[in-house]
Design an enzyme around this catalytic site. Sequence first.
Site, PDB file in Angstrom:
ATOM      1  N   HIS A   6      77.422  41.062  97.662  1.00  0.00           N
ATOM      2  CA  HIS A   6      78.160  40.971  98.934  1.00  0.00           C
ATOM      3  C   HIS A   6      79.580  40.416  98.752  1.00  0.00           C
ATOM      4  CE1 HIS A   6      74.195  41.630 100.627  1.00  0.00           C
ATOM      5  NE2 HIS A   6      73.744  40.559 100.001  1.00  0.00           N
TER       6      HIS A   6
ATOM      7  N   SER B 295      80.449  45.643  96.796  1.00  0.00           N
ATOM      8  CA  SER B 295      79.467  44.926  97.589  1.00  0.00           C
ATOM      9  C   SER B 295      78.102  45.576  97.367  1.00  0.00           C
ATOM     10  CB  SER B 295      79.837  44.991  99.068  1.00  0.00           C
ATOM     11  OG  SER B 295      79.128  43.994  99.768  1.00  0.00           O
TER      12      SER B 295
ATOM     13  N   SER C 188      78.273  44.254 104.450  1.00  0.00           N
ATOM     14  CA  SER C 188      78.404  42.810 104.187  1.00  0.00           C
ATOM     15  C   SER C 188      79.784  42.364 103.746  1.00  0.00           C
ATOM     16  CB  SER C 188      77.369  42.390 103.136  1.00  0.00           C
ATOM     17  OG  SER C 188      77.636  43.039 101.911  1.00  0.00           O
TER      18      SER C 188
ATOM     19  N   ASP D  56      72.941  41.996  92.684  1.00  0.00           N
ATOM     20  CA  ASP D  56      72.247  41.401  93.826  1.00  0.00           C
ATOM     21  C   ASP D  56      71.427  42.508  94.486  1.00  0.00           C
ATOM     22  OD1 ASP D  56      71.389  40.307  96.197  1.00  0.00           O
ATOM     23  OD2 ASP D  56      73.316  39.426  96.742  1.00  0.00           O
TER      24      ASP D  56
ATOM     25  N   GLU E  90      70.551  38.162  91.386  1.00  0.00           N
ATOM     26  CA  GLU E  90      70.660  37.155  92.438  1.00  0.00           C
ATOM     27  C   GLU E  90      69.414  37.012  93.315  1.00  0.00           C
ATOM     28  OE1 GLU E  90      73.207  35.177  93.113  1.00  0.00           O
ATOM     29  OE2 GLU E  90      73.035  34.661  95.226  1.00  0.00           O
TER      30      GLU E  90
ATOM     31  N   ASP F 163      69.361  28.546  98.818  1.00  0.00           N
ATOM     32  CA  ASP F 163      70.040  29.701  99.422  1.00  0.00           C
ATOM     33  C   ASP F 163      69.079  30.444 100.353  1.00  0.00           C
ATOM     34  OD1 ASP F 163      70.371  32.626  99.431  1.00  0.00           O
ATOM     35  OD2 ASP F 163      71.938  32.444  97.944  1.00  0.00           O
ATOM     36  N   ASN F 164      67.920  30.845  99.818  1.00  0.00           N
ATOM     37  CA  ASN F 164      66.992  31.645 100.611  1.00  0.00           C
ATOM     38  C   ASN F 164      66.525  30.872 101.849  1.00  0.00           C
ATOM     39  OD1 ASN F 164      67.263  32.651  98.006  1.00  0.00           O
ATOM     40  ND2 ASN F 164      65.260  33.611  97.981  1.00  0.00           N
TER      41      ASN F 164
ATOM     42  N   HIS G 139      66.267  42.100 101.906  1.00  0.00           N
ATOM     43  CA  HIS G 139      67.369  42.777 101.209  1.00  0.00           C
ATOM     44  C   HIS G 139      67.599  44.223 101.646  1.00  0.00           C
ATOM     45  CE1 HIS G 139      70.433  42.942  98.160  1.00  0.00           C
ATOM     46  NE2 HIS G 139      70.031  44.177  97.908  1.00  0.00           N
TER      47      HIS G 139
ATOM     48  N   HIS H  11      75.697  33.314 104.135  1.00  0.00           N
ATOM     49  CA  HIS H  11      75.465  31.870 103.977  1.00  0.00           C
ATOM     50  C   HIS H  11      76.776  31.112 103.831  1.00  0.00           C
ATOM     51  CE1 HIS H  11      71.474  33.172 103.558  1.00  0.00           C
ATOM     52  NE2 HIS H  11      71.243  32.934 102.278  1.00  0.00           N
TER      53      HIS H  11
ATOM     54  N   SER I 233      73.954  28.714  94.286  1.00  0.00           N
ATOM     55  CA  SER I 233      73.522  30.018  93.761  1.00  0.00           C
ATOM     56  C   SER I 233      74.496  30.521  92.697  1.00  0.00           C
ATOM     57  CB  SER I 233      73.485  31.055  94.887  1.00  0.00           C
ATOM     58  OG  SER I 233      72.742  30.569  95.960  1.00  0.00           O
TER      59      SER I 233
END
Length: 478
Positions: A53, A76, A81, A139, A201, A235-236, A346, A399, A407
């Site tokens: 992203h 990205s 995003s 990612d 990621e 992060d998650n 995702h 985030h 991350s």
Amino acid sequence: MSFDYKVKDLGLAEAGRHQLRLAEHEMPGLMSLREEFGASKPLKGARIAGSLHMTVQTAVLIETLTALGAEVRWASCNIYSTQDEAAAASVLGPNGTAEDPQGVPVFAWKGETLEEYWACTDKILTWPGGEGPNMILDDGGDATMLVHKGREWELAGAVPATTEADSEEFAVFKDLVRSTIATDPHKWTKISEGIRGVTEETTTGVHRLYELARAGELLFPAINVNDSVTKSKFDNKYGCRHSLIDGLNRATDVLIGGKVAVVCGYGDVGKGCAQSLAGQGARVIVTEVDPICALQAAMEGFQVARLDDVLDIADIYVTTTGCYDVITAEQMSKMKNKAIVSNIGHFDNELDMAGLAKVPGITKTEIKPQVHEWTFPSGNSIIVLSEGRLMNLGNATGHPSFVMSNSFANQTIAQIELFTKPGEYEKQVYVLPKHLDEKVARLHLDALGVHLTELTKGQAEYLGVDVAGPYKPEHYRY
Ligand code: NAI
């Protein structure tokens, strides 16, 4: 300096640069890695193809990688995003101008078509001079998939014919691979041979890597960044706790308090989402397939139910599973009028968007970009966010910097590890050792005024650990 790039508008770079400056202040992990490794430049010679992203936080990651000596090309990993001002600032770099960009080649803008998306992913893997990248930073695994499928189909002599069963996205992907192989029949074989490794990621991308490794098909070593504790447990969870309601608010501005919200999946992302909705005063219902996660949700005080049993009472839905068809078109047709339906996992297949579009007589009205009202023949409608793609990045800006600093510090360390130690890793999937995970956490303590207690030598011996850590065995779950 002249290089190719494609972003929305370089005129947005100044606005992006201001945001980057503020983000740097909130990203102590990345800034201290710049201090630690800026002089020795361990990534000198690294040519990193990044598919992640293209946000303000990612722009700080990009400038950290280049400060450590890497050359970088970036796209990205989602069509919605990109923050266009961050993409522009990354192309210009801190000192460049629109006439003389001095940053890195970025191929990303908010609202790409699927064709454009895969063309951008191809661009980051196609380096001038034909060398190809020697590292991937991924990612969700799309860049890795392009290299793997490209090589597989090159060796097979053809890309399999597109069929009815293919999703629109996979059909577009096949077209892209067909056209690249037509131009250079050995392109993906050559590129795959030059790659030292990939750092991944997210949960979904990691899942794909383990599948490749299990099948003996992984073409280079991989580091699973997601399962560093300082990634997935921060992060998650806390990232989604912040950005889920940010997405809901920016998209709809509906009052969350008092509503019934369903969170499908109670893994790391689901836990953060449930907490943030409850924090707003919503009554949260969780759906799960895993008895352990279901029990955890119940212990936190959330009702755990089957989706079909709550369709008539829920106002807000969010899928967080990494699975597909978690909410079907039929289930959407039975929801309350104006229910909000979204996905933060995702890929967009958690919601059956293809099935929804095929419901006879259904109409789609754009309320604003990334917010659509789908009206069923009954007259009832639902509000779908980001066309089913991850709504925290499609409807908001993902985030916040501080959590992404954790991350991306893991990402940077993982890139250094795989790039500087060729031959030390097999074609398998690894996680970073615990002392590096602890290091990432340590880098973020001062900024929050955290004062750690130190073990005495005697206490450390009593616990069977070193005074300086690691403090937990590998199997500890946090
Ligand atoms: P996880 O594996 O910890 O959690 C997923 C949970 O969903 C599991 O507990 C699983 O049992 C449950 N589940 C699976 N199928 C289900 C079904 N049909 N119905 C109900 N529950 C089901 O994974 P994690 O880390 O929470 O990630 C979830 C997804 O979010 C992944 O696709 C990941 O890549 C993505 N992700 C998105 C982020 C974002 O910013 N939007 C950030 C981090 C991860």
